[in-house]
Scaffold this motif. Structure first.
Motif, PDB file in Angstrom:
ATOM      1  N   ASP A 102       7.023  12.291  -1.738  1.00  0.00           N
ATOM      2  CA  ASP A 102       5.939  12.215  -2.479  1.00  0.00           C
ATOM      3  C   ASP A 102       4.796  11.054  -1.712  1.00  0.00           C
ATOM      4  N   ASN A 103       5.759  10.054  -0.889  1.00  0.00           N
ATOM      5  CA  ASN A 103       4.679   8.972  -0.855  1.00  0.00           C
ATOM      6  C   ASN A 103       3.815   9.443   0.731  1.00  0.00           C
ATOM      7  N   PHE A 104       2.202   8.987   0.595  1.00  0.00           N
ATOM      8  CA  PHE A 104       1.458   9.578   1.478  1.00  0.00           C
ATOM      9  C   PHE A 104       1.157  11.008   1.227  1.00  0.00           C
ATOM     10  N   GLY A 105       1.338  11.393   0.286  1.00  0.00           N
ATOM     11  CA  GLY A 105       0.077  12.515  -0.303  1.00  0.00           C
ATOM     12  C   GLY A 105      -1.077  12.275   0.069  1.00  0.00           C
ATOM     13  N   ARG A 106      -1.851  13.220   0.214  1.00  0.00           N
ATOM     14  CA  ARG A 106      -3.852  13.708   0.517  1.00  0.00           C
ATOM     15  C   ARG A 106      -4.164  13.220  -0.597  1.00  0.00           C
ATOM     16  N   GLY A 107      -5.390  11.987  -0.192  1.00  0.00           N
ATOM     17  CA  GLY A 107      -5.861  11.207  -1.212  1.00  0.00           C
ATOM     18  C   GLY A 107      -4.905  10.366  -2.317  1.00  0.00           C
ATOM     19  N   GLN A 108      -3.972   9.548  -1.835  1.00  0.00           N
ATOM     20  CA  GLN A 108      -2.718   9.287  -2.635  1.00  0.00           C
ATOM     21  C   GLN A 108      -2.491   7.869  -2.604  1.00  0.00           C
ATOM     22  N   THR A 109      -2.756   6.948  -3.490  1.00  0.00           N
ATOM     23  CA  THR A 109      -2.888   5.479  -3.502  1.00  0.00           C
ATOM     24  C   THR A 109      -1.188   5.187  -3.869  1.00  0.00           C
ATOM     25  N   ASP A 110      -0.256   4.740  -2.915  1.00  0.00           N
ATOM     26  CA  ASP A 110       1.181   4.521  -3.118  1.00  0.00           C
ATOM     27  C   ASP A 110       1.628   2.756  -2.632  1.00  0.00           C
ATOM     28  N   THR A 111       1.794   2.277  -3.983  1.00  0.00           N
ATOM     29  CA  THR A 111       2.120   1.365  -3.556  1.00  0.00           C
ATOM     30  C   THR A 111       4.035   0.472  -3.191  1.00  0.00           C
ATOM     31  N   PHE A 112       4.023  -0.344  -3.035  1.00  0.00           N
ATOM     32  CA  PHE A 112       5.692  -0.560  -2.729  1.00  0.00           C
ATOM     33  C   PHE A 112       6.150  -2.193  -2.807  1.00  0.00           C
ATOM     34  N   THR A 113       7.144  -2.361  -3.463  1.00  0.00           N
ATOM     35  CA  THR A 113       7.256  -3.953  -3.752  1.00  0.00           C
ATOM     36  C   THR A 113       8.841  -3.953  -3.193  1.00  0.00           C
ATOM     37  N   LEU A 114       8.295  -5.031  -2.236  1.00  0.00           N
ATOM     38  CA  LEU A 114       9.283  -5.262  -0.821  1.00  0.00           C
ATOM     39  C   LEU A 114       9.531  -6.688  -0.832  1.00  0.00           C
ATOM     40  N   VAL A 115      10.975  -7.080  -0.452  1.00  0.00           N
ATOM     41  CA  VAL A 115      10.990  -8.484   0.008  1.00  0.00           C
ATOM     42  C   VAL A 115      11.207  -9.074   1.330  1.00  0.00           C
ATOM     43  N   GLY A 116      11.027  -9.924   1.522  1.00  0.00           N
ATOM     44  CA  GLY A 116      10.413 -10.243   3.445  1.00  0.00           C
ATOM     45  C   GLY A 116      10.656 -11.808   3.216  1.00  0.00           C
ATOM     46  N   ASN A 117      11.418 -12.198   4.907  1.00  0.00           N
ATOM     47  CA  ASN A 117      10.908 -13.589   5.199  1.00  0.00           C
ATOM     48  C   ASN A 117       9.063 -13.764   4.310  1.00  0.00           C
ATOM     49  N   CYS A 118       9.341 -14.688   3.706  1.00  0.00           N
ATOM     50  CA  CYS A 118       7.490 -15.254   3.528  1.00  0.00           C
ATOM     51  C   CYS A 118       6.454 -15.054   4.872  1.00  0.00           C
ATOM     52  N   VAL A 119       5.690 -14.780   4.442  1.00  0.00           N
ATOM     53  CA  VAL A 119       4.891 -15.342   5.876  1.00  0.00           C
ATOM     54  C   VAL A 119       3.402 -15.435   5.024  1.00  0.00           C
ATOM     55  N   PRO A 120       2.727 -16.677   5.395  1.00  0.00           N
ATOM     56  CA  PRO A 120       1.758 -17.395   4.346  1.00  0.00           C
ATOM     57  C   PRO A 120       0.477 -16.685   5.302  1.00  0.00           C
ATOM     58  N   GLU A 121      -0.404 -16.575   4.197  1.00  0.00           N
ATOM     59  CA  GLU A 121      -2.006 -16.339   5.100  1.00  0.00           C
ATOM     60  C   GLU A 121      -2.009 -15.025   6.481  1.00  0.00           C
ATOM     61  N   ILE A 122      -1.828 -14.023   5.936  1.00  0.00           N
ATOM     62  CA  ILE A 122      -1.476 -13.052   6.860  1.00  0.00           C
ATOM     63  C   ILE A 122      -2.853 -12.381   6.843  1.00  0.00           C
ATOM     64  N   CYS A 123      -2.692 -12.323   7.958  1.00  0.00           N
ATOM     65  CA  CYS A 123      -4.133 -12.410   9.165  1.00  0.00           C
ATOM     66  C   CYS A 123      -4.581 -10.003   9.869  1.00  0.00           C
ATOM     67  N   LYS A 124      -3.184  -9.696   9.871  1.00  0.00           N
ATOM     68  CA  LYS A 124      -2.562  -9.007  10.934  1.00  0.00           C
ATOM     69  C   LYS A 124      -1.890  -7.349  10.761  1.00  0.00           C
ATOM     70  N   ILE A 125      -1.776  -6.674  11.243  1.00  0.00           N
ATOM     71  CA  ILE A 125      -1.368  -5.687  10.609  1.00  0.00           C
ATOM     72  C   ILE A 125      -0.908  -4.482  12.185  1.00  0.00           C
ATOM     73  N   HIS A 126       0.731  -4.323  11.600  1.00  0.00           N
ATOM     74  CA  HIS A 126       1.180  -3.568  13.235  1.00  0.00           C
ATOM     75  C   HIS A 126       0.941  -1.977  11.741  1.00  0.00           C
ATOM     76  N   LEU A 127       0.898  -1.061  11.824  1.00  0.00           N
ATOM     77  CA  LEU A 127       0.983   0.180  11.183  1.00  0.00           C
ATOM     78  C   LEU A 127       0.967   0.990  12.746  1.00  0.00           C
ATOM     79  N   SER A 128       2.459   1.636  12.082  1.00  0.00           N
ATOM     80  CA  SER A 128       3.569   2.970  12.966  1.00  0.00           C
ATOM     81  C   SER A 128       4.121   3.342  12.010  1.00  0.00           C
ATOM     82  N   HIS A 129       4.524   5.775  12.403  1.00  0.00           N
ATOM     83  CA  HIS A 129       5.223   5.759  11.866  1.00  0.00           C
ATOM     84  C   HIS A 129       6.045   6.921  12.987  1.00  0.00           C
TER      85      HIS A 129
END
Length: 176
Positions: A102-129
């Motif tokens: 049911d993730n990424f449905g039309r008009g939907q908001t999805d929230t993910f809690t993820l753990v990873g290396n700390c990256v302060p002051e995020i200012c860029k995104i690379h999104l893909s599928h």
């Protein structure tokens, strides 16, 4: 006869000590690698190396919120990947966010809690599928990422699709 046994016993003890030291070096050096040539293959292989005072990167908890557009066929079945960067180039990558049907449905908001290396002051995104599934095209309105009381919002409003303009499966945007 007794001296031969003593010498043989000493050799066995020495071999065991060498083996144990080698195992200890491998255990202590886990996670730290360097390239070395193997005598047989003449190819580089990764082997553990000891480096004093080297620490594992600090881990942070990220909250990633996606907002799928509310237009026809905006939803996706594809596995989504997102990488966030700061202005010095540090990054954290999260793969296969599509963890449920049911993730990424039309008009939907999805929230993910993820753990990873700390990256302060995020200012860029690379999104893909991965363009997989019966409906891989995705219209994404926005993505926000929060870590350590800092939130960055990326307003995208584009298709990640082969069959919709701009006919791309990835999106890169910098606020740096």
């Amino acid at each position: 006869m007794a001296s031969r046994r003593a010498v043989a016993g000493s050799a066995i003890t020495l071999n065991l000590l060498i083996l144990l030291m080698g195992m200890l070096i491998c255990i202590l050096g886990a996670g730290h690698t360097e390239a070395r040539l193997t005598p047989d293959s003449k190819e580089k292989v990764e082997v553990p190396s000891l480096q004093k005072n080297q620490r594992q990167p600090e881990q942070c908890t990220y909250t990633v919120v996606t907002h799928t557009g509310n237009i026809e066929n905006a939803e996706t079945d594809a596995d989504v990947n997102v990488e966030f960067f700061n202005k010095v180039g540090d990054s954290v990558l999260f793969v296969d966010l599509n963890t449920g049907p049911d993730n990424f449905g039309r008009g939907q908001t999805d929230t993910f809690t993820l753990v990873g290396n700390c990256v302060p002051e995020i200012c860029k995104i690379h999104l893909s599928h991965d363009d997989a599934g019966p409906n891989p095209s995705w219209f994404i309105n926005s993505i926000s990422v929060s870590v350590d009381l800092e939130t960055t919002v990326f307003n995208i409003y584009e298709w990640l699709a082969k069959d919709e303009p701009p006919y791309q499966l990835s999106y890169v945007h910098s606020l740096c």
